[in-house]
Structures are given as structure tokens and as C-alpha cells.
Motif scaffolding. Structure first.
Motif, short mmCIF file in Angstrom:
data_model
loop_
_atom_site.label_atom_id
_atom_site.label_comp_id
_atom_site.label_asym_id
_atom_site.label_seq_id
_atom_site.Cartn_x
_atom_site.Cartn_y
_atom_site.Cartn_z
N THR A 150 37.94 22.41 52.78
CA THR A 150 39.13 22.94 52.08
C THR A 150 38.95 22.86 50.57
O THR A 150 39.38 23.75 49.84
N HIS A 192 36.55 25.66 49.54
CA HIS A 192 37.26 26.94 49.60
C HIS A 192 38.16 27.11 48.38
O HIS A 192 38.20 28.17 47.75
N SER A 222 37.81 29.74 45.34
CA SER A 222 38.94 30.67 45.07
C SER A 222 39.25 30.70 43.58
O SER A 222 39.50 31.77 43.00
N PRO A 237 35.67 30.66 56.04
CA PRO A 237 36.50 30.73 54.81
C PRO A 237 35.66 30.50 53.55
O PRO A 237 35.89 31.12 52.52
N PHE A 274 33.46 33.56 52.91
CA PHE A 274 34.28 34.66 52.39
C PHE A 274 34.49 34.52 50.88
O PHE A 274 34.32 35.47 50.12
N LYS A 275 34.87 33.31 50.45
CA LYS A 275 35.13 33.10 49.01
C LYS A 275 33.85 33.15 48.19
O LYS A 275 33.83 33.64 47.06
N HIS A 325 34.34 37.73 62.34
CA HIS A 325 34.99 37.42 61.05
C HIS A 325 34.97 38.67 60.17
O HIS A 325 34.08 38.85 59.33
N GLY A 343 36.58 39.61 57.66
CA GLY A 343 36.60 39.39 56.21
C GLY A 343 35.20 39.14 55.67
O GLY A 343 34.78 39.74 54.68
#
Length: 607
Positions: A376, A379, A383, A417, A420-421, A459, A461
Motif C-alpha cells: 500500500t 502504491h 501515485s 496495483p 499499474f501505478k 487486470h 488496467g
């Protein structure tokens, strides 16, 4: 037990014509038995058939009414007694009693109705049908300003009754909101903030209602933010703070209320909690730290509240949040990175933050989470970097600070996640940065990973971002080396598939990249383009009336480039492109029409 059986018998026989005194005695006996063993006594009451008798005893004239209502309230504490109370027809007479003036009768009636409604669909329906909620809301309004103990007790019971009535039932919650209960409850909280029991009931009622969208609009017209912050500042106990948090979180999803909470001083309270709990290992403190920092991030999701707290990058709140990033608490690192991502929602803020060294702090944070890191936190930090890379002036600065290298350390991540970022950050960084795009596009490890992720069907994304980054590496570098790397890694087929995406922007990016491939390295890519059936796809895009003008235009540009290859030219000739293209000469979009004429001439010459 004998006394109880006796009393039950007597009640059944004499309820119609007995004197008040003998009734009182029987009722007292029942209340005594209930106080000693509620469940057992309730079972006996149910079996005896006395519940039906109670319906006739619930009259405003009778002196026993309060006791009967009290007995009903006591038996309805048992789940198995709630439906029998409804079936015995007790709800209509109880609701009628809400119109009487006697405070004891009102109190016991409110308790009885509240207990019957608790987790009981039938109970709620019956109260709704009899119009009970309306009368209770009116009582709350008229009693709201009275601070004597009896009135406060009654207010507490009525709040509890409405809470049980509407708990987890959207329809009944909406009904209460339409009756205007929210401003009344907010007023109650303000006037009775010294009364712990009533305050608690109000908070639970708010928590109940605050989940509904329609309630937030009503809350926004009250001074709920001010009242909750005032109340919050007084709390010492963890449980009480937790209760207020549970109301604040859903309310803070509304942008108007976010700003009201910021103006009421909630942020200062949250920062204080963070400071007090950050080094503690007590479970309550860890929970409070999480809730406070999460709420802080939520407040920053509103544009106005965020800008107010940023204060041109000079704000004390912004500075305090910056200090969370190097902290040793994962929770604070996470909240700090998310807060930066939220501050980075307009160019001015992003430029200021990059000029003031935020990038290094985020890179240091990422460094701490490369090996077995906290997903987290990874991520959130990515971001923030992605958002900071959006303004054109930040890209070169961030590239020279080494952001691309820091981000590439996470190529091994198996977490969608994070993948993706990571992809989004690299794509933002290389936008119009030819040198960086070339450097990354020649990085075989990166390109191979992108090609692998282009097949991540689970996925969408990650799949979409991988395709877009592949295309961006070509479009921004315009480099033969990059194209060769992508061809060797098997990326061509993905770019061709991307040209059929449902998103026009992705189709377009693919077509522009493919046109550059055809212009710069057609021989190298020829076989792959043929195998991916690019010519057939272009025919389909040009024949489809729903294709956007820019898709038609770029498809024709690509066709003109492809006929430089013998096998691809043969395919073009075999597919009657001239017919489709000649129709486009009369296209309403001038650029498309002009390109159709040029393409037609090229195809005519080649054939």
C-alpha cells in the motif's frame, strides 16, 4: 412462579371488568418476575395468551397503561417476542399512546416501540404502517430545547426508538430524512452535549443516516461540522472518539462538509492525535492513529478543502503531513504519500512541491520498501510521483532526479496495483521527453515486462497501461533502436490489438506508433505486422461508420506507409481498399476527406 401463573390467569379473566387495583397487583407481579428472569417469564407470558389482552389495556384513560407498556418493553428485549407482539396487535394502540401528555406513558411507549423494532422487519413495518415515526419526530422537535432530566430521558428513548426503527433500512432512513429529522438531531446534539446518554444516541442515529447520499446534502445545511468538532475536542475515552469518527468518515465524503470540517478545526484535532499516538504500541492508539490519518487524507480529496490546507505550500498542515513521509510508522508513511498525491491535483501545487524537494522524500520512501515492501505504501508513493509528473515543467526535473530509475526497481512486483501505478508514472515522465523515452525504450528488461503485462487479461488496467507505455516509448522517442527492441521482444502484435481498443485515445496512440514503425523500421516489423493481420484491421476501421475521424485519418496515413512493403502492399491490393477510401473523400471532416484523396492517389499509383 405460582404467583406469576396466578397473575396471568387473573389478567386474562379480569382484564375487561376488573378494578384498577387488582390489575395493578397482577402487573407488578409480572414486572417483578421479568426483573428476576426475563426470558423465562416472557415465554410464559407468550404461552398464556395475555399479549392479546394487553392491546385492550393500552388506553390513555387507564392508570395502568404505563405499566403495561413497560411490560411490553421488557418482553420485547427478547428476539422471539417481537413478532408475537406485532401479531397480538400491540403496535396501533402503542402508536396512539404517543399522542398522550403523560411523560411516564410516553417513556414506556417509546421503549416498547423501540424494542419491538430492534432487528425486526415486521416490527418496523407495523410502526411505519401506524405512522409512529412521524409522531416521534414531532416530539423530538417540541422537546428539543428542554434540558430538565425527565425531558432528556424522553429524548434519549425517542432517539433510540428512531434508530432501531431505521437501522440498516434505506427506505425508512429516507423517510426520516424527508421528515426533516436531521436538523432536529443536530440541534439536539448542540443543546444537550453535556448529557452523555443522549449525545451517544444522537451519534448512533447520525452514523445510521450519514451513509445515505440524500442525508449528506441535509447535513451540509446544518452546523454538524462545528458540533462534532466541539464534541470531539472534549473526548478523552477511545470509544467515544471512535463513535464520533464513525460519523465523521461518511460525512467527510461530501465536499461541502469537508470544507466545513476544515473550517471548524478538525484538522488540528487530527494532527494532535497523530502526534500523541505515533510512538505508542497500545492497540487503541494504533487504531486512533489509523483513523485520524485516514480521515486527514479524505479531507484532502475535496478541491477547496485541499487548497485551503495547502496554503501555497506554506501551510502548517502541509508541512506536518510532509514530516509523516520519513516516519517509521507504515500507517503514517502511507497517509503522507496519499496526502501528497491529493495535494498534487493541480499544476501549481505540483510545481511548487517538486521545486521544494518532495521528490527526494518520496524516492527515499520507495527505497525503504523495495525488498518485501509494504504494497500500500509503494502504491501510494507511486501515485504521488505520477501526479507530480503531470506538469510539463516537472518532467525533466524529475527525470534528472532519478525518478525513472527509482520506479524501475519495482518492475519485479507481482502486485497489479503497484504495476499499474508504475506504468502510469513512467508514461507521464516520458511524455514529450525524447531522450528519456529512448533510454527506457532500449531497456530490454522493461520492454519484455511490458509485453508480458500486455497479456494480463485478469487486470485490464495493467494491460491497458502496458500497451499505452509501449506506444508512448515509440511516439516520444521516434527511435529506430526502440522500435527494434520492441519488435524483438514481441510487442508489435499488442500494438496492433490496441488499435481495436474500445477507447479512441488508445486506438489513436496505437495507430500513431504503428505509423512510426512503418516509416522507420518497416522491414524489421513486416512479418509481425502481417501475422497480426494489421491490414485487415485497418480495412475494418475504415469501413466502420462509427470510427472517430482521427481514427480514419491515422488509419489512412498508416496504409500509405505500409505499401512500402511488398507483402503488405499485396494484402492492401487484395482487399479493395480503394472502394472504402473513395467513399471517405466526401467525409464531413475536411482533414479526413483530404487524406482520403491523397491515399487514393497513392494506392492508384502503387497498383
Amino acid at each position: 412462579a405460582d404467583n406469576l401463573s396466578e397473575a396471568l390467569k387473573k389478567l386474562k379473566i379480569t382484564s375487561t371488568d376488573s378494578t384498577a387495583d387488582s390489575l395493578e397487583g397482577c402487573l407488578d407481579c409480572l414486572l417483578q418476575a421479568l426483573a428476576q428472569n426475563n426470558m423465562e417469564t416472557s415465554e410464559k407470558i407468550q404461552k398464556s395468551g395475555v399479549l392479546q389482552v394487553f392491546a385492550s389495556l393500552l388506553t390513555p384513560q387507564s392508570s395502568c397503561t404505563a405499566k403495561v407498556a413497560n411490560i411490553i418493553a421488557e418482553v420485547a428485549r427478547n428476539e422471539f417476542m417481537r413478532n408475537p407482539c406485532v401479531d397480538a396487535g400491540l403496535i396501533p394502540p402503542l402508536v396512539q399512546l404517543l399522542n398522550c401528555k403523560d411523560q411516564e406513558v410516553l417513556l414506556q411507549t417509546g421503549r416498547a416501540l423501540g424494542n419491538i423494532c430492534y432487528d425486526s422487519h415486521e416490527g418496523r413495518n407495523a410502526v411505519d404502517h401506524a405512522g409512529g415515526a412521524h409522531i416521534v419526530v414531532d416530539h423530538l422537535r417540541s422537546l428539543c430545547s428542554k434540558t430538565d432530566p425527565a425531558s432528556e430521558k424522553l429524548l434519549t428513548v425517542f432517539c433510540g426508538m428512531l434508530m432501531n426503527y431505521s437501522n440498516e433500512n434505506d427506505t425508512l432512513q429516507s423517510q426520516l430524512i424527508n421528515m426533516g429529522v436531521i436538523p432536529t438531531l443536530v440541534k439536539l446534539l448542540g443543546i444537550h452535549c453535556q448529557n452523555a446518554a443522549l449525545t451517544e444516541m444522537c451519534l448512533v442515529a447520525f452514523g445510521n443516516l450519514a451513509e445515505l447520499e440524500s442525508s449528506k446534502e441535509q447535513f451540509a445545511y446544518t452546523n454538524i461540522a462545528e458540533e462534532l468538532v466541539k464534541l470531539f475536542k472534549k473526548q478523552i475515552e477511545h470509544d467515544k472518539k471512535e463513535m464520533i469518527f464513525e460519523v465523521l468518515a461518511p460525512l467527510a465524503e461530501n465536499d461541502v462538509i469537508k470544507l466545513q470540517l476544515v473550517e471548524a478545526g478538525l484538522v488540528e484535532c487530527l494532527l494532535e492525535i497523530v502526534q500523541k499516538t505515533v510512538d505508542s504500541e497500545k492497540e487503541d492508539d494504533i487504531a486512533e492513529l489509523k483513523t485520524a490519518s485516514d480521515l486527514m487524507v479524505l479531507l484532502l480529496l475535496g478541491d477547496e478543502s485541499m487548497q485551503k490546507l495547502f496554503e501555497g505550500g506554506k501551510g502548517s498542515v502541509f508541512q506536518r503531513v510532509l514530516s509523516w513521509i520519513p516516519s517509521n510508522s507504515h500507517q503514517l508513511q502511507l497517509a503522507g504519500a496519499l496526502a501528497i498525491a491529493n495535494f498534487a491535483r493541480n499544476d501549481g501545487n505540483c510545481i511548487h512541491m517538486v521545486d521544494n524537494g518532495i521528490v527526494q522524500k518520496l524516492m527515499d520512501l520507495l527505497d525503504r520498501h523495495v525488498e518485501d515492501g509494504n504494497v500500500t505504501v509503494q502504491h501510494a508513493a507511486l501515485s504521488a510521483l505520477r501526479n507530480l509528473a503531470i506538469p510539463v515543467v516537472n518532467k525533466a526535473k524529475m527525470l534528472s532526479a532519478g525518478v525513472a530509475e527509482a520506479v524501475l526497481k519495482f518492475l519485479r512486483s507481482e502486485m497489479p496495483p503497484v504495476q499499474f501505478k508504475l506504468l502510469g508514472t513512467l508514461r507521464m515522465l516520458i511524455d514529450a521527453q525524447a531522450e528519456a523515452a529512448e533510454q527506457l525504450g532500449k531497456n530490454v528488461k522493461l520492454v519484455e515486462r511490458l509485453v508480458e503485462w500486455c497479456e494480463a487479461k485478469d487486470h485490464a488496467g495493467v494491460m491497458g497501461e502496458s500497451n499505452r507505455l509501449l506506444s508512448a516509448l515509440i511516439r516520444h522517442s521516434k527511435s529506430k533502436d526502440v522500435i527494434r527492441t520492441i519488435v524483438q521482444s514481441g510487442g508489435i502484435k499488442h500494438l496492433v490489438t490496441m488499435a481495436t481498443s474500445e477507447h479512441v485515445i488508445m486506438q489513436n496512440e496505437a495507430l500513431v506508433a504503428l505509423a512510426l514503425i512503418a516509416a522507420l523500421e518497416l522491414v524489421t516489423a513486416e512479418k509481425d505486422l502481417e501475422n497480426a493481420q494489421l491490414v485487415q484491421i485497418l480495412h475494418r476501421l475504415l469501413s466502420d461508420d462509427t470510427s472517430a475521424p482521427e481514427i480514419k485519418y491515422n488509419s489512412m496515413v498508416l496504409i500509405c506507409a505500409l505499401i512500402g512493403s511488398e507483402p503488405l502492399q499485396k494484402e492492401v491490393q487484395s482487399m479493395a481498399f480503394l472502394e472504402v477510401i473513395s467513399k471517405l473523400r466526401s467525409h464531413e471532416n475536411k482533414t479526413v476527406a483530404q487524406q482520403a484523396s491523397l491515399t487514393e492517389q497513392r494506392l492508384a499509383v502503387e497498383s
